[in-house]
Design a protein around this motif. Sequence first.
Motif, PDB file in Angstrom:
ATOM      1  N   ALA A  19      98.615 144.089   3.678  1.00  0.00           N
ATOM      2  CA  ALA A  19      97.762 144.081   4.873  1.00  0.00           C
ATOM      3  C   ALA A  19      98.323 145.039   5.919  1.00  0.00           C
ATOM      4  N   LYS A  22      97.363 144.494   9.548  1.00  0.00           N
ATOM      5  CA  LYS A  22      97.705 143.217  10.179  1.00  0.00           C
ATOM      6  C   LYS A  22      99.229 143.091  10.221  1.00  0.00           C
ATOM      7  N   VAL A  25     100.978 139.695   9.209  1.00  0.00           N
ATOM      8  CA  VAL A  25     100.832 139.401   7.776  1.00  0.00           C
ATOM      9  C   VAL A  25     101.691 140.369   6.973  1.00  0.00           C
ATOM     10  N   GLN A  29     104.590 139.599   4.318  1.00  0.00           N
ATOM     11  CA  GLN A  29     104.570 140.144   2.959  1.00  0.00           C
ATOM     12  C   GLN A  29     105.913 140.799   2.621  1.00  0.00           C
ATOM     13  N   LEU A  75     100.913 133.595   3.937  1.00  0.00           N
ATOM     14  CA  LEU A  75     100.348 134.337   2.811  1.00  0.00           C
ATOM     15  C   LEU A  75      99.371 133.492   2.011  1.00  0.00           C
ATOM     16  N   ARG A  77      97.387 131.328   3.366  1.00  0.00           N
ATOM     17  CA  ARG A  77      96.163 131.401   4.172  1.00  0.00           C
ATOM     18  C   ARG A  77      95.493 132.762   4.022  1.00  0.00           C
ATOM     19  N   HIS A  78      96.301 133.804   4.055  1.00  0.00           N
ATOM     20  CA  HIS A  78      95.760 135.166   3.967  1.00  0.00           C
ATOM     21  C   HIS A  78      95.056 135.405   2.634  1.00  0.00           C
ATOM     22  N   TYR A  79      95.713 135.054   1.549  1.00  0.00           N
ATOM     23  CA  TYR A  79      95.167 135.359   0.232  1.00  0.00           C
ATOM     24  C   TYR A  79      94.205 134.317  -0.313  1.00  0.00           C
ATOM     25  N   ARG A  81      93.141 131.208   1.559  1.00  0.00           N
ATOM     26  CA  ARG A  81      92.524 130.311   2.533  1.00  0.00           C
ATOM     27  C   ARG A  81      92.928 128.855   2.280  1.00  0.00           C
TER      28      ARG A  81
END
Length: 135
Positions: A19, A22, A25, A29, A75, A77-79, A81
């Motif tokens: 990302a 972002k 994020v 990562q 991560l 949540r990012h990838y 949800r």
Amino acid sequence: MAAVPGVRAQADGFPAGYAFDKPRVLAQQLVWGRLHGVRLLVLACRERGDTQAATAYADWLESQSAPVAAAQRALSRHYFRMDAAPMEAIDAALKLKPRLDIPDDELAAGCASLPEALAAPRYDLERYYQERLTQ
């Protein structure tokens, strides 16, 4: 992405890769990448029967539990949800290697130096996260 039990496959609006747009994020990562590299080394060391490396990793992981949990949550949540995807699912989302492929002499040196390396400031994951945010 490979199927991971309990985690939906990435598709239909789920992000993939890094990302770069972002910063928070992306910093998580990069933390995950550092954690993953250490984890791969420890797994390879365990296969060699190196208990010192495994013990050092267990101690380090305990000391780093807060930043590891924060990265896993962010991560997940990012990838996906969700609040807690398995480590393997996050690894796959980042397209990280599943194992080390290095010559045995390099592996032996890595295993031998791991306890000292993990004590170094560069393996303080909260510090690493904060440094990534300011770059």
